[in-house]
Design an enzyme around this catalytic site. Structure first.
Site, mmCIF file in Angstrom:
data_model
loop_
_atom_site.group_PDB
_atom_site.id
_atom_site.type_symbol
_atom_site.label_atom_id
_atom_site.label_comp_id
_atom_site.label_asym_id
_atom_site.label_seq_id
_atom_site.Cartn_x
_atom_site.Cartn_y
_atom_site.Cartn_z
ATOM 1 N N GLU A 1 47.081 38.938 34.817
ATOM 2 C CA GLU A 1 47.525 39.244 36.175
ATOM 3 C C GLU A 1 46.382 38.827 37.079
ATOM 4 O O GLU A 1 45.337 39.471 37.088
ATOM 5 C CB GLU A 1 47.768 40.756 36.334
ATOM 6 C CG GLU A 1 48.756 41.354 35.350
ATOM 7 C CD GLU A 1 50.189 40.988 35.657
ATOM 8 O OE1 GLU A 1 50.460 40.564 36.793
ATOM 9 O OE2 GLU A 1 51.027 41.099 34.752
ATOM 10 N N CYS B 1 46.836 43.265 44.958
ATOM 11 C CA CYS B 1 47.230 41.945 44.450
ATOM 12 C C CYS B 1 48.587 41.540 44.988
ATOM 13 O O CYS B 1 48.919 40.366 45.036
ATOM 14 C CB CYS B 1 47.251 41.986 42.933
ATOM 15 S SG CYS B 1 48.130 43.417 42.310
HETATM 16 P P1 NAP Z 1 37.077 40.217 38.105
HETATM 17 O O1 NAP Z 1 35.717 39.989 38.603
HETATM 18 O O2 NAP Z 1 37.793 39.108 37.449
HETATM 19 O O3 NAP Z 1 36.990 41.495 37.149
HETATM 20 C C1 NAP Z 1 38.114 42.007 36.524
HETATM 21 C C2 NAP Z 1 37.708 42.713 35.258
HETATM 22 O O4 NAP Z 1 37.220 41.751 34.323
HETATM 23 C C3 NAP Z 1 36.587 43.729 35.434
HETATM 24 O O5 NAP Z 1 36.852 44.836 34.607
HETATM 25 C C4 NAP Z 1 35.379 42.970 34.960
HETATM 26 O O6 NAP Z 1 34.346 43.811 34.496
HETATM 27 C C5 NAP Z 1 35.965 42.203 33.808
HETATM 28 N N1 NAP Z 1 35.205 41.044 33.377
HETATM 29 C C6 NAP Z 1 34.404 40.244 34.118
HETATM 30 N N2 NAP Z 1 33.906 39.265 33.344
HETATM 31 C C7 NAP Z 1 34.387 39.453 32.087
HETATM 32 C C8 NAP Z 1 34.218 38.784 30.847
HETATM 33 N N3 NAP Z 1 33.469 37.704 30.731
HETATM 34 N N4 NAP Z 1 34.855 39.276 29.768
HETATM 35 C C9 NAP Z 1 35.622 40.365 29.846
HETATM 36 N N5 NAP Z 1 35.809 41.046 31.003
HETATM 37 C C10 NAP Z 1 35.205 40.592 32.106
HETATM 38 O O7 NAP Z 1 38.055 40.669 39.246
HETATM 39 P P2 NAP Z 1 37.873 41.845 40.289
HETATM 40 O O8 NAP Z 1 36.826 41.426 41.243
HETATM 41 O O9 NAP Z 1 37.771 43.170 39.634
HETATM 42 O O10 NAP Z 1 39.311 41.783 40.963
HETATM 43 C C11 NAP Z 1 39.590 40.946 42.033
HETATM 44 C C12 NAP Z 1 40.674 39.976 41.706
HETATM 45 O O11 NAP Z 1 41.672 40.547 40.886
HETATM 46 C C13 NAP Z 1 41.382 39.557 42.946
HETATM 47 O O12 NAP Z 1 41.141 38.189 43.124
HETATM 48 C C14 NAP Z 1 42.847 39.808 42.709
HETATM 49 O O13 NAP Z 1 43.644 38.720 42.994
HETATM 50 C C15 NAP Z 1 42.948 40.110 41.282
HETATM 51 N N6 NAP Z 1 43.896 41.192 41.068
HETATM 52 C C16 NAP Z 1 45.093 40.915 40.507
HETATM 53 C C17 NAP Z 1 45.995 41.929 40.263
HETATM 54 C C18 NAP Z 1 47.318 41.662 39.619
HETATM 55 O O14 NAP Z 1 47.997 42.612 39.224
HETATM 56 N N7 NAP Z 1 47.728 40.433 39.471
HETATM 57 C C19 NAP Z 1 45.667 43.232 40.593
HETATM 58 C C20 NAP Z 1 44.442 43.477 41.163
HETATM 59 C C21 NAP Z 1 43.552 42.451 41.384
HETATM 60 P P3 NAP Z 1 33.105 44.227 35.431
HETATM 61 O O15 NAP Z 1 33.684 44.965 36.572
HETATM 62 O O16 NAP Z 1 32.300 45.073 34.526
HETATM 63 O O17 NAP Z 1 32.460 42.951 35.843
#
Ligand code: NAP
Length: 519
Positions: free
Chosen positions: A258, A297
């Site tokens: 997602e 999102c």
């Molecule tokens: P993110 O930086 O991609 O982080 C998401 C999750 O992934 C966090 O728990 C993060 O952990 C973890 N993560 C980061 N690097 C990783 C790796 N190498 N291996 C495993 N896990 C890893 O995104 P975010 O900043 O939290 O969220 C923002 C984005 O999410 C927005 O762009 C939005 O579009 C999207 N979003 C989508 C939805 C949907 O339902 N489609 C819902 C909400 C948000 P850490 O926090 O510990 O770094």
């Protein structure tokens, strides 16, 4: 319980462990004051997976859907019991207003409650039929039947920062009901709500059914094996890392993504702004810009209105946005808080600057704001921003980049459903898009052409306006996920949400044996 500078522990292998290594502070995004810490790692994740594969799997395997549903009901009840404390944590750690916090916390318990009821309905069984019996032989004796069976593996959940409560619960509801032991990882920056929920759930669930890693992922994904399932919510660049993770590739591990989404809202030409449908459209756009400070999102990022109506729409949005007080979300009169992290604030300002270079300002310039109730210069604040483009179809910063904050852009069109659906498609795949119309022919043409580009189409009209939660609310009964840019994933959708965590198997044999197997 004291919640000062607490070091948040992870719940792994049946006990709480604070981990080790360098510490990261979780802050209040309105004041930048640190409120808790997490450690960089030091967890034995191999042991956590082994615990899930042995204890968690055995415990859940012994339970029917109804019994697993009862576990979800207990978790939902626990959230209700601690609701006020959870809301306070979301306000302090997420920059949420009280309304935003309720949206996250109540959304979580409602989703658990929905799946608890589904479990009760599925009853005392452990697999599900998929469709009707099929005759595959010359006579009815030789039959076929598809079933959904429990998978023998571990579900790994990786969640985004914006919905720490709902994100945990919506994924957990499906994996637990399907019978998969789960390891959940909240985003580090806003982990307090998820951590508190884990404290509530731990005594209610069988050993190994749910574990939680608080802090960076570390080597989490190195331990996945065939039969496991990884569900991720977050940004597209992290999604790419997961898609190409060697263990996920090597073991063909199921991966649900997602990710980003450029959701559109289209006003059809039959709608007068002063009508019920027009009011719904305006309310939805304003809610999506400001609820959770636009960090949903599903929020509307792109708005399309019929040529000639731009000025009226702009004026109506300006009037409504001007009434929204931005500042410390713990204050009662504040309707919009800060962004959740410094990194998000930086990203969003950069995204708005990119948009600003190609669009005109309608409201809020590029988001500069003096928030109320906050020490000068503190907090990750960006004010509501409305931009306008003369060429919505070809405005690259609008159609290619998600600004994950309180910002939307208006463009105009010829009023045809064909143009409107092509505009939806221009986002290259979204979670949800909406159309506001009481003209059924217009809606039919729109749906036919826009559906391939959206996980959900929200059809706003006068008949549903009074009871609509708006396009930004993901409902447990309807699919959440979308094609293309949105990641290609599917979550929720009632029973469909269980399928990612189950194996579809075709049974072929004596039709009466197949019938007896299904009970
Ligand atoms: P993110 O930086 O991609 O982080 C998401 C999750 O992934 C966090 O728990 C993060 O952990 C973890 N993560 C980061 N690097 C990783 C790796 N190498 N291996 C495993 N896990 C890893 O995104 P975010 O900043 O939290 O969220 C923002 C984005 O999410 C927005 O762009 C939005 O579009 C999207 N979003 C989508 C939805 C949907 O339902 N489609 C819902 C909400 C948000 P850490 O926090 O510990 O770094």
């Amino acid at each position: 319980m004291k919640r000062g500078m607490q070091l948040l522990a992870s719940y792994l292998s049946g006990s709480w462990s604070p981990g080790s290594g360098a510490r990261t502070a979780l802050v209040n995004p309105a004041t930048e004051a640190p409120i808790a810490e997490v450690s960089a790692g030091g967890h034995d994740l191999a042991a956590a997976f082994a615990f899930a594969r042995t204890s968690g799997a055995a415990e859940l395997n012994a339970l029917s859907f109804a019994q697993r549903g009862a576990l979800l009901a207990a978790c939902a009840k626990a959230i209700h019991g601690a609701r006020e404390a959870l809301i306070d944590l979301a306000v302090a750690n997420g920059g949420n207003t009280r309304g935003d916090a309720k949206f996250d916390v109540d959304g979580g318990s409602a989703t658990l409650g929905y799946y608890a009821e589904l479990g009760a309905r599925l009853g005392n069984t452990t697999h599900l039929p998929d469709g009707d019996p099929i005759q595959v032989g010359r006579t009815a004796r030789m039959g076929g039947q598809h079933i959904w069976a429990r998978r023998r593996g571990v579900a790994v959940h990786i969640n985004a920062f914006n919905f720490p409560g709902w994100g945990l619960c919506e994924k957990l509801a499906c994996s637990l009901l399907a019978g998969m032991p789960t390891i959940s990882k909240p985003a580090t920056a806003t982990a307090l709500v998820a951590h508190r929920m884990m404290e509530l759930f731990a005594p209610l669930l069988p050993a190994g059914a749910l574990q939680m890693l608080v802090g960076p992922a570390g080597d989490l994904l190195d331990h996945v094996r065939p039969g496991d399932a990884v569900a991720f919510t977050g940004g597209s660049s992290t999604a790419r890392t997961l898609r190409t993770h060697p263990k996920i590739v090597e073991h063909n591990v199921r991966l649900n993504i997602e990710a980003d989404s450029l959701n559109a809202a289209v006003l059809a030409p039959d709608v007068d702004l002063s009508s019920e449908t027009g009011g719904l459209f305006l309310a939805d756009v304003v809610r999506d810009m400001t609820q959770k400070t636009g960090q949903k999102c599903t929020a509307i990022r792109r708005v399309l209105v019929p040529l000639g109506k731009e000025a009226d729409v702009a004026d109506a949005l300006k009037e409504r946005l001007a009434a929204i007080q931005v500042g410390d979300p713990s204050l009662e009169n504040v309707r919009m808080g800060p962004l959740a992290t410094a990194a998000q604030a930086k990203d969003i300002k950069a995204g708005i600057a990119r948009l600003a270079a190609a669009t005109d300002s309608i409201y809020g310039g590029t988001g500069e704001i003096t928030p109320v109730g906050v020490p000068a210069g503190k907090g990750y604040f960006v004010g509501p921003v409305v931009r306008a483009t003369k060429d919505p179809m070809n405005c690259a910063p609008l159609n290619e980049h998600e600004v994950f904050g309180p910002c939307t852009t208006i463009g105009s069109y010829d009023g045809t459903a064909v143009f409107a659906s092509a505009f939806v498609a221009k986002g290259d795949g979204c979670l949800v898009s909406s159309a506001y119309s009481d003209d059924r022919d217009w809606v039919a043409t729109f749906v036919g052409a826009a559906a391939p580009w959206a996980g959900r189409l929200y059809l706003g009209s006068s008949k549903m306006a009074a009871m609509s939660p708006g396009p930004g609310t993901a409902l447990p009964s309807l699919l959440h996920g979308g094609p293309g840019r949105a990641g290609g994933g599917e979550e929720l959708g009632g029973e469909r949400g269980l399928h990612f965590y189950m194996q579809r198997t075709a049974l072929e044999g004596d039709a009466s044996v197949l019938k007896s197997l299904l009970g």
